[in-house]
Design a protein around this motif. Structure first.
Motif, mmCIF file in Angstrom:
data_model
loop_
_atom_site.group_PDB
_atom_site.id
_atom_site.type_symbol
_atom_site.label_atom_id
_atom_site.label_comp_id
_atom_site.label_asym_id
_atom_site.label_seq_id
_atom_site.Cartn_x
_atom_site.Cartn_y
_atom_site.Cartn_z
ATOM 1 N N PRO A 196 0.839 -1.205 0.000
ATOM 2 C CA PRO A 196 0.000 0.000 0.000
ATOM 3 C C PRO A 196 0.876 1.258 0.000
ATOM 4 C CG PRO A 196 0.128 -0.883 2.213
ATOM 5 C CD PRO A 196 0.871 -1.854 1.321
ATOM 6 N N ALA A 197 1.636 1.418 -1.062
ATOM 7 C CA ALA A 197 2.588 2.520 -1.167
ATOM 8 C C ALA A 197 2.795 2.848 -2.639
ATOM 9 C CB ALA A 197 3.912 2.138 -0.508
ATOM 10 N N ALA A 198 3.374 4.022 -2.905
ATOM 11 C CA ALA A 198 3.555 4.502 -4.274
ATOM 12 C C ALA A 198 4.843 3.968 -4.893
ATOM 13 C CB ALA A 198 3.561 6.029 -4.294
ATOM 14 N N HIS A 199 4.917 4.046 -6.210
ATOM 15 C CA HIS A 199 6.111 3.648 -6.945
ATOM 16 C C HIS A 199 7.328 4.407 -6.406
ATOM 17 C CE1 HIS A 199 8.441 2.414 -10.554
ATOM 18 N NE2 HIS A 199 9.026 3.593 -10.379
ATOM 19 N N GLY A 200 8.339 3.653 -5.963
ATOM 20 C CA GLY A 200 9.540 4.268 -5.403
ATOM 21 C C GLY A 200 9.562 4.297 -3.889
ATOM 22 N N TRP A 201 8.605 3.609 -3.251
ATOM 23 C CA TRP A 201 8.470 3.718 -1.796
ATOM 24 C C TRP A 201 9.699 3.242 -1.013
ATOM 25 C CZ3 TRP A 201 6.559 -0.920 -3.889
ATOM 26 C CH2 TRP A 201 6.959 -2.089 -3.249
ATOM 27 N N MET A 202 10.536 2.415 -1.606
ATOM 28 C CA MET A 202 11.700 1.883 -0.883
ATOM 29 C C MET A 202 12.862 2.876 -0.807
ATOM 30 S SD MET A 202 11.330 -1.294 0.296
ATOM 31 C CE MET A 202 12.973 -2.024 0.382
ATOM 32 N N VAL A 208 8.170 10.055 -2.284
ATOM 33 C CA VAL A 208 7.117 9.087 -1.941
ATOM 34 C C VAL A 208 7.599 8.023 -0.964
ATOM 35 C CG1 VAL A 208 5.924 9.390 -4.144
ATOM 36 C CG2 VAL A 208 7.698 7.633 -3.933
ATOM 37 N N TYR A 209 8.807 8.186 -0.432
ATOM 38 C CA TYR A 209 9.337 7.199 0.519
ATOM 39 C C TYR A 209 8.330 6.940 1.631
ATOM 40 C CZ TYR A 209 12.202 5.275 4.308
ATOM 41 O OH TYR A 209 12.694 4.496 5.326
ATOM 42 N N ALA A 213 6.207 0.891 4.872
ATOM 43 C CA ALA A 213 6.242 -0.059 3.762
ATOM 44 C C ALA A 213 7.676 -0.460 3.438
ATOM 45 C CB ALA A 213 5.574 0.539 2.531
ATOM 46 N N ALA A 214 8.615 0.490 3.550
ATOM 47 C CA ALA A 214 10.016 0.188 3.259
ATOM 48 C C ALA A 214 10.578 -0.820 4.248
ATOM 49 C CB ALA A 214 10.840 1.468 3.268
ATOM 50 N N GLU A 215 10.268 -0.650 5.515
ATOM 51 C CA GLU A 215 10.771 -1.596 6.510
ATOM 52 C C GLU A 215 10.171 -2.984 6.304
ATOM 53 O OE1 GLU A 215 13.279 -1.216 8.682
ATOM 54 O OE2 GLU A 215 13.518 0.643 7.557
ATOM 55 N N ARG A 216 8.926 -3.031 5.889
ATOM 56 C CA ARG A 216 8.329 -4.322 5.529
ATOM 57 C C ARG A 216 9.077 -4.926 4.344
ATOM 58 N NH1 ARG A 216 2.490 -5.033 2.524
ATOM 59 N NH2 ARG A 216 2.842 -7.177 1.795
ATOM 60 N N GLY A 217 9.397 -4.067 3.353
ATOM 61 C CA GLY A 217 10.144 -4.544 2.192
ATOM 62 C C GLY A 217 11.508 -5.091 2.579
ATOM 63 N N TRP A 218 12.187 -4.406 3.477
ATOM 64 C CA TRP A 218 13.496 -4.896 3.936
ATOM 65 C C TRP A 218 13.375 -6.241 4.648
ATOM 66 C CZ3 TRP A 218 18.284 -3.753 2.707
ATOM 67 C CH2 TRP A 218 18.563 -2.515 2.119
ATOM 68 N N ARG A 219 12.353 -6.397 5.480
ATOM 69 C CA ARG A 219 12.167 -7.676 6.168
ATOM 70 C C ARG A 219 11.946 -8.804 5.174
ATOM 71 N NH1 ARG A 219 9.038 -4.348 9.600
ATOM 72 N NH2 ARG A 219 7.107 -5.071 8.614
#
Length: 230
Positions: A196-202, A208-209, A213-219
């Motif tokens: 549930p985040a925009a393109h480039g959220w990581m 749009v960071y 969502a980024a921490e979920r992506g890292w996990r």
């Protein structure tokens, strides 16, 4: 081709991961992300895939997005692509093969934005060497171009993790359906998740960071590579 290398702790061997950057190029945020991945227990190779263009930047995404994005990034992006990036795969693997701190013969790849498709193309170019590929907010993963990422599906031997941005115009549902159809037809093991985040959220320097969502992506990324590469 300039490249940055991030090693595991002194004296330790670790699996290697090739990091495919986004269109913002090599900059402090990109280096910090590669270092974080390395600190998690991997040897990380970050090539500058804009090397055919020559010296540039470093670019500041927030300023880029405030200006004419196409005029700023277009000339850089025109020098590369999935096929051209895939041509560099053997050189990157040869470099890693020459290091005593790289563990095992199989490597991983992670790509962000345009780098997602490049990571898939690299794995399809050398299926004997890639065990895992993660794509975060990758765009144009299924197109009519001859080097479209989906066209590498039949040659993939790697497992894929595809992290999708919500409402991403560069990766709409119809395109996702076509990519997944190609992967299913080829018998590729993969998992696709929509965040549930925009393109480039990581990317921590993007407007749009999204930290949650980024921490979920890292996990998810670290669990994926620890399982597939170890």
């Amino acid at each position: 081709m300039p490249a940055h290398l991030f090693t595991a702790e002194a004296g330790a061997t670790a699996p290697a991961i090739i990091f495919y950057m986004d269109a913002g190029g090599i900059r402090p945020a990109t280096l910090a992300m590669a270092e974080r991945l390395s600190d998690a227990g991997f040897v990380v190779l970050l090539p500058d895939i804009f090397y055919r263009y020559g010296p540039y930047g470093p670019l500041e995404p927030k300023k880029v997005f405030q200006g004419d994005v196409r005029a700023i990034l277009g000339p850089l992006m025109a020098t590369t692509g999935n096929a051209k990036s895939a041509e560099d795969t053997d050189a990157l693997l040869a470099f890693l093969d020459g290091r005593s701190d790289v563990q095992g013969n199989k490597v991983g790849a992670v790509g962000f934005c345009m780098g997602g498709g490049m990571a898939i193309a690299a794995a399809g170019t050398r299926p004997d060497r890639f065990a895992a590929v993660a794509s975060f907010h990758g765009g144009n993963l299924e197109t009519e171009a001859p080097d479209s990422p989906h066209s590498y599906a039949a040659r993939l031997d790697a497992e894929l993790y595809i992290a999708v941005a919500e409402g991403d115009g560069s990766y709409p549902p119809a395109m996702a359906e076509q990519l997944e159809h190609a992967l299913n037809e080829a018998g590729v093991s993969y998992r696709s998740e929509t965040y549930p985040a925009a393109h480039g959220w990581m990317k921590p320097d993007f407007p749009v960071y999204d930290e949650t969502a980024a921490e979920r992506g890292w996990r998810e990324m670290l669990a994926f590579f620890r399982r597939t590469l170890r």
